[in-house]
Design a protein around this motif. Structure first.
Motif: not given
Length: 488
Positions: A51, A55, A104, A106, A169
């Protein structure tokens, strides 16, 4: 996760496909396991293990299809033309555990064609503020974007000074803004019908049951927006920059810049230091919501069967929806039924808070100690602190009001009154000073305070042992509340 990437299949004029630009040496800031579980992210070993790389823009999962959205908007009441995702990418769309669509997105991940004069990055301080505020509003029960987590990096970003670059995120039920339709109306009007169908089918499928699905959709957006702003007013939240490009079609809070939670009660409070006219002051938010919708709706007159008269009918429920939701909520904060006498007491109470510059959150919470002094020691301290700030004249007003308030409560079910008061008056909100303490520590590489504040705000209606006196401390009575910059 159950991917449902649909936006990427719309007309290519609406977006620009591109990968993120990696941050240098991304590191853990904070991870929101509750959101990860909601999305199904927590069930994927690869996503959980990588993760920070995701990110940080260093690793792109196979099912992600990143793109920057084009949109436009009115900023501070003036047409700003094309805007768009200047430092963020819609990475993927999924169905969550409740079968609801979630984006989602970013943020802080590099230049896009819509960056204009920006650098495509986000700094740590603004990232922490958005991360904590989305979490705070969600746990307060107010529709809002939230976040899966954030990372900090060695990438240096210049704002007023050189700062650490970060990425967040963001998770929201939609990233389509009123400004998307404004962009289409100005730059690609032939797409309006297709895009309207997409908005209805994706976010308002129940409107297909109506004989006039478009009008039903527009009315639903109006009503959801009105309820969201009523929720803001009830909790004392000021968004700070209610441009049309910052309002979502789903009535969820989006884009945290110079936001703030009310401390000393002042309806004319301006929390955005760039808002020189007070356009987005706390007390103006309901009217600005109406203005934004009234600016947005006429674009749909291009569609068959949509007229100025039918659009007026769509906008008409705004005021009644706002007032009903706000007044009902205000009565629940006092533990009273929604009726004229209750509202009269409630507005007298707000006037009392304003006249004496009392803390909004603490004063409402302190009423629990007035009703049951032996059961609420934390609230008893709040009440004592409040009364210590009153002069003789104000104390007389308080004694008169509190006596009439208790008399109105007396014939009611006290259990129901307590439940309503506890469920609608948080013990903690994200005060600017609280966020700043977390930011200051994080800028020194210490994220323990971010975690503590996150945990505190996870249960804002409960008194908690991890709280400190500073978490509930307002500024001095005549000290200005900290204005916040748009710089992020």
């Amino acid at each position: 996760m159950r991917y449902q990437n649909t936006y990427v299949h719309l007309d290519t004029r609406l977006y620009h496909k591109q990968p993120p630009t990696p941050l240098d040496n991304p590191r853990i800031g904070h991870f929101n396991m509750q959101v990860a579980q909601q999305l199904g992210w927590a069930d994927d070993e690869d996503l959980m293990a990588r993760w920070v790389e995701i990110l940080g823009g260093q690793y792109l999962p196979a099912d992600f299809e990143p793109l920057a959205m084009a949109y436009a908007g009115h900023q501070f009441g003036q047409w700003a033309g094309q805007l768009g995702d200047g430092r963020g990418l819609l990475m993927a769309q999924v169905l969550d555990n409740n079968d609801q669509p979630q984006d989602l997105h970013l943020k802080g991940i590099g230049l896009t064609p819509y960056s204009r004069m920006g650098d495509g990055r986000a700094v740590l301080r603004s990232t922490i503020r958005e991360y904590l505020c989305g979490h705070a509003l969600t746990q307060l029960g107010i529709p809002s974007s939230n976040a899966l987590g954030f990372v900090v990096s060695d990438t240096r970003v210049r704002r007023e000074r050189m700062e650490a670059g970060a990425a967040l995120m963001r998770v929201a039920d939609s990233h389509i803004r009123l400004g998307h339709v404004e962009w289409i109306a100005s730059f690609a009007p032939d797409l309006l019908s297709e895009f309207t169908d997409y908005m209805i089918d994706t976010y308002y499928p129940e409107c297909r049951q109506s004989e006039t699905p478009v009008l039903a959709f527009l009315t639903a957006v109006v009503e959801r927006t009105a309820r969201m702003i009523a929720d803001w007013q009830l909790i004392g939240f000021a968004h700070g920059v209610m441009n049309t490009d910052n309002l979502s079609i789903t009535g969820s809070t989006l884009d945290f810049g110079p936001f703030g939670f009310m401390e000393r009660f002042n309806p004319a409070w301006i929390n955005n230091h760039s808002d020189h006219t007070g356009r987005y002051a706390y007390q103006n938010q309901p009217a600005i919501g109406h203005w934004n919708l009234n600016t947005w709706l006429p674009h749909f007159m291009r569609l068959e069967g949509v007229t100025r008269e039918t659009l007026a009918d769509c906008l008409a429920p705004y005021e009644a929806t706002f007032m009903q939701h706000y007044q009902q909520g205000l009565c629940r904060k006092l533990g009273l039924p929604h009726q004229r006498d209750s509202l009269s007491l409630a507005f007298e109470w707000l006037t009392f808070l304003e006249d004496n510059l009392l803390d909004y959150t603490n004063s409402f919470r302190a009423l629990l100690a007035l009703v049951a002094p032996n059961d609420y020691p934390y609230e008893q301290q709040l009440l004592s602190t409040m009364m210590a700030e009153l002069n003789d004249e104000a104390n007389k007003v308080w004694q008169d009001w509190s006596a009439r308030y208790l008399a109105q409560l007396q014939p009611l079910s006290m259990e129901q009154a307590f439940n309503d008061m506890q469920a609608n008056n948080p013990a903690y909100v994200l005060r600017n000073s609280m966020a700043q303490r977390a930011i200051t520590a994080a800028e020194q590489g210490q994220f323990e305070e971010v975690n503590r504040v996150f945990e505190l705000l996870a249960n804002p209606y409960d008194v908690q042992t991890i709280a400190t006196d500073l978490d509930s401390a307002p500024p001095a009575p005549h000290a200005p509340q900290m204005p916040i910059s748009c710089s992020s």
